[in-house]
Design an enzyme around this catalytic site. Structure first.
Site, PDB file in Angstrom:
ATOM      1  N   ARG A  80     101.813  -1.538  36.248  1.00 56.38           N
ATOM      2  CA  ARG A  80     100.746  -2.699  35.821  1.00 56.38           C
ATOM      3  C   ARG A  80     100.958  -3.376  36.890  1.00 56.38           C
ATOM      4  NH1 ARG A  80      98.396  -7.117  35.630  1.00 56.38           N
ATOM      5  NH2 ARG A  80      97.723  -7.804  33.638  1.00 56.38           N
ATOM      6  N   GLU A  88      88.960  -6.388  31.563  1.00 59.11           N
ATOM      7  CA  GLU A  88      89.060  -5.367  30.718  1.00 59.11           C
ATOM      8  C   GLU A  88      87.975  -4.185  30.715  1.00 59.11           C
ATOM      9  OE1 GLU A  88      91.807  -4.426  28.499  1.00 59.11           O
ATOM     10  OE2 GLU A  88      92.622  -6.006  29.711  1.00 59.11           O
ATOM     11  N   ARG A 121     104.735   0.249  30.810  1.00 54.78           N
ATOM     12  CA  ARG A 121     104.082   0.230  32.089  1.00 54.78           C
ATOM     13  C   ARG A 121     105.257  -0.557  33.202  1.00 54.78           C
ATOM     14  NH1 ARG A 121      98.203  -2.356  31.029  1.00 54.78           N
ATOM     15  NH2 ARG A 121      99.910  -3.972  30.395  1.00 54.78           N
TER      16      ARG A 121
END
Length: 199
Positions: A80, A88, A121
């Site tokens: 990330r 998104e 992540r």
């Protein structure tokens, strides 16, 4: 097999075969529980630790403009990208944002991972093989927001660069700022959790 210590007199309910089977089952279950530290059965793995500094020899699986997989000499980590929040999937400019990340995060890209997020992540600063700040470029070109929620994790100079880059991209109406009312990814995620559409 674990043997019961109860009497085996068949005339007593306690000594009946059915009762002995019940007791043995309970003993085995208790033994398993103790062996598992008294906790319920779980297949969850151990929590991850920050991966530190890695060189990505095989960047792949670019989900959007702030998430990809870094293949390195010891395996793979899901990254990330720190400092930004990219559109998104399905939002305006999300593909352009993802494609720029894919174009910049080539073999030799260096990630400096300092924490693990709720989705397991690795949260990492990301630099190109030449040392360029990749997420900063995404902000400069209007393809990501500066993530103010986590700005405290940045060094003061780094935070100032990101803030200035977003302000200039807004002023020039670059990328997502060319839209009349761009929706922040945080708002989009909140809507989708409620099974509502975002833009």
């Amino acid at each position: 097999m674990i043997q019961s210590r109860y009497p085996t007199d068949s005339r007593s309910p306690v000594g009946s075969p059915g009762f002995r089977r019940l007791v043995n089952t309970a003993v085995v279950a208790a033994t398993l529980a103790v062996g598992l530290g008294g906790s319920s059965l779980s297949f969850a793995g151990p929590s991850q630790e920050p991966a530190g500094r890695l060189t990505c020899t095989d960047p792949r699986a670019f989900h959007d403009g702030d998430t990809f997989t870094c293949g390195h000499e010891a395996g793979f980590v899901r990254v990330r990208v720190a400092g930004i929040d990219a559109p998104e999937t399905g939002q305006g400019f999300w593909r352009v944002s993802r494609d720029l990340l894919r174009k910049r995060a080539i073999p030799g890209t260096v990630v400096d991972c300092y924490k693990v997020d709720a989705y397991e992540r690795q949260v990492c600063r990301v630099a190109s093989p030449t040392g360029a700040d990749i997420p900063l470029e995404l902000v400069q070109t209007g393809l990501a927001w500066h993530s103010r929620k986590y700005a405290f994790e940045q060094q003061p100079e780094e935070r100032e660069r990101y803030e200035a880059a977003e302000a200039l991209a807004r002023e020039r109406e670059l990328g997502l700022w060319s839209q009349s009312d761009p929706q922040e990814p945080t708002e989009c995620r909140a809507l989708r959790k409620q099974r509502q559409k975002c833009r």
